[in-house]
Design an enzyme around this catalytic site. Structure first.
Site, PDB file in Angstrom:
ATOM      1  N   LYS A 236       0.818  -1.221   0.000  1.00  0.00           N
ATOM      2  CA  LYS A 236       0.000   0.000   0.000  1.00  0.00           C
ATOM      3  C   LYS A 236       0.846   1.262   0.000  1.00  0.00           C
ATOM      4  O   LYS A 236       1.830   1.351   0.709  1.00  0.00           O
ATOM      5  CB  LYS A 236      -0.910  -0.014   1.239  1.00  0.00           C
ATOM      6  CG  LYS A 236      -1.963   1.057   1.258  1.00  0.00           C
ATOM      7  CD  LYS A 236      -3.183   0.583   2.014  1.00  0.00           C
ATOM      8  CE  LYS A 236      -4.306   1.584   1.986  1.00  0.00           C
ATOM      9  NZ  LYS A 236      -4.670   2.083   0.669  1.00  0.00           N
TER      10      LYS A 236
ATOM     11  N   GLY B 143       6.535   0.801   5.659  1.00  0.00           N
ATOM     12  CA  GLY B 143       7.409  -0.111   4.920  1.00  0.00           C
ATOM     13  C   GLY B 143       7.418   0.171   3.428  1.00  0.00           C
ATOM     14  O   GLY B 143       8.470   0.154   2.781  1.00  0.00           O
ATOM     15  N   CYS B 144       6.256   0.449   2.883  1.00  0.00           N
ATOM     16  CA  CYS B 144       6.155   0.680   1.434  1.00  0.00           C
ATOM     17  C   CYS B 144       6.810   1.998   1.035  1.00  0.00           C
ATOM     18  O   CYS B 144       7.416   2.088  -0.036  1.00  0.00           O
ATOM     19  CB  CYS B 144       4.690   0.657   0.997  1.00  0.00           C
ATOM     20  SG  CYS B 144       3.929  -0.959   1.282  1.00  0.00           S
ATOM     21  N   THR B 145       6.702   2.997   1.897  1.00  0.00           N
ATOM     22  CA  THR B 145       7.353   4.277   1.623  1.00  0.00           C
ATOM     23  C   THR B 145       8.871   4.102   1.679  1.00  0.00           C
ATOM     24  O   THR B 145       9.594   4.581   0.793  1.00  0.00           O
ATOM     25  CB  THR B 145       6.885   5.349   2.625  1.00  0.00           C
ATOM     26  OG1 THR B 145       5.463   5.495   2.495  1.00  0.00           O
ATOM     27  CG2 THR B 145       7.565   6.682   2.374  1.00  0.00           C
TER      28      THR B 145
ATOM     29  N   ALA C  10       9.886   2.227  -1.520  1.00  0.00           N
ATOM     30  CA  ALA C  10       9.812   3.088  -2.707  1.00  0.00           C
ATOM     31  C   ALA C  10      10.954   4.100  -2.715  1.00  0.00           C
ATOM     32  O   ALA C  10      11.588   4.326  -3.752  1.00  0.00           O
ATOM     33  CB  ALA C  10       8.463   3.806  -2.759  1.00  0.00           C
TER      34      ALA C  10
END
Length: 152
Positions: free
Chosen positions: A40, A45-47, A50
């Site tokens: 998401k 974690g995803c930030t 990315a």
């Protein structure tokens, strides 16, 4: 059936963060590619993941590789995420989870969290690395190392 090492990346299409159509055939089979599925936009974690790909993006480009991030978030969410963190690579909206299912990416935590899996394919579109780990930061060095090995 989940993709395995040695399989060819299947063809797919989706909208990118700018709302434009993306056809996998425009890249797959023409240059090395890193395709990473993540749960998401705008989650810790995803930030981190990315931004890790962003910070190493020039290293991937120097090796002739493209990076593509895929989640089930909307185009608008991807656009905001890409602008906020200055992400230079393609983000694809997989709202219906067709691409995730095409690759066979499983969900984690009793099916509640979409899986975090990175695929690295060579210039012929053949999968050379599948890295499945919820540890977001581990994906970038693994992918970069796989691309470096393929072109050396």
């Amino acid at each position: 059936m989940a993709l395995q090492i040695g399989d060819r990346i299947p063809e797919f299409s989706a909208k990118n963060q700018n709302g434009n159509s993306f056809e996998s055939a425009s890249i797959i089979g023409k240059k090395p590619v890193v395709i990473y599925f993540y749960p998401k936009d705008n989650t810790p974690g995803c930030t981190t993941q990315a931004c890790g790909f962003r910070d190493q993006y020039e290293d991937f480009k120097d090796l002739g590789a493209e990076v593509i991030g895929i989640s089930s978030d909307s185009i608008a969410s991807h656009e905001k995420f890409a602008q906020q963190y200055k992400l230079p690579f393609i983000l694809l909206a997989d709202s219906d989870k067709k691409i995730r299912n095409l690759f066979g990416v499983k969900s984690n935590l009793f099916g509640l969290i979409p899986g975090r899996v990175t695929y690295v394919a060579d210039q012929n579109g053949i999968v050379r690395l599948i890295f499945d780990s919820m540890m977001a930061t581990n994906h970038i060095p693994k992918a970069l190392e796989a691309v470096q090995k393929m072109i050396s």
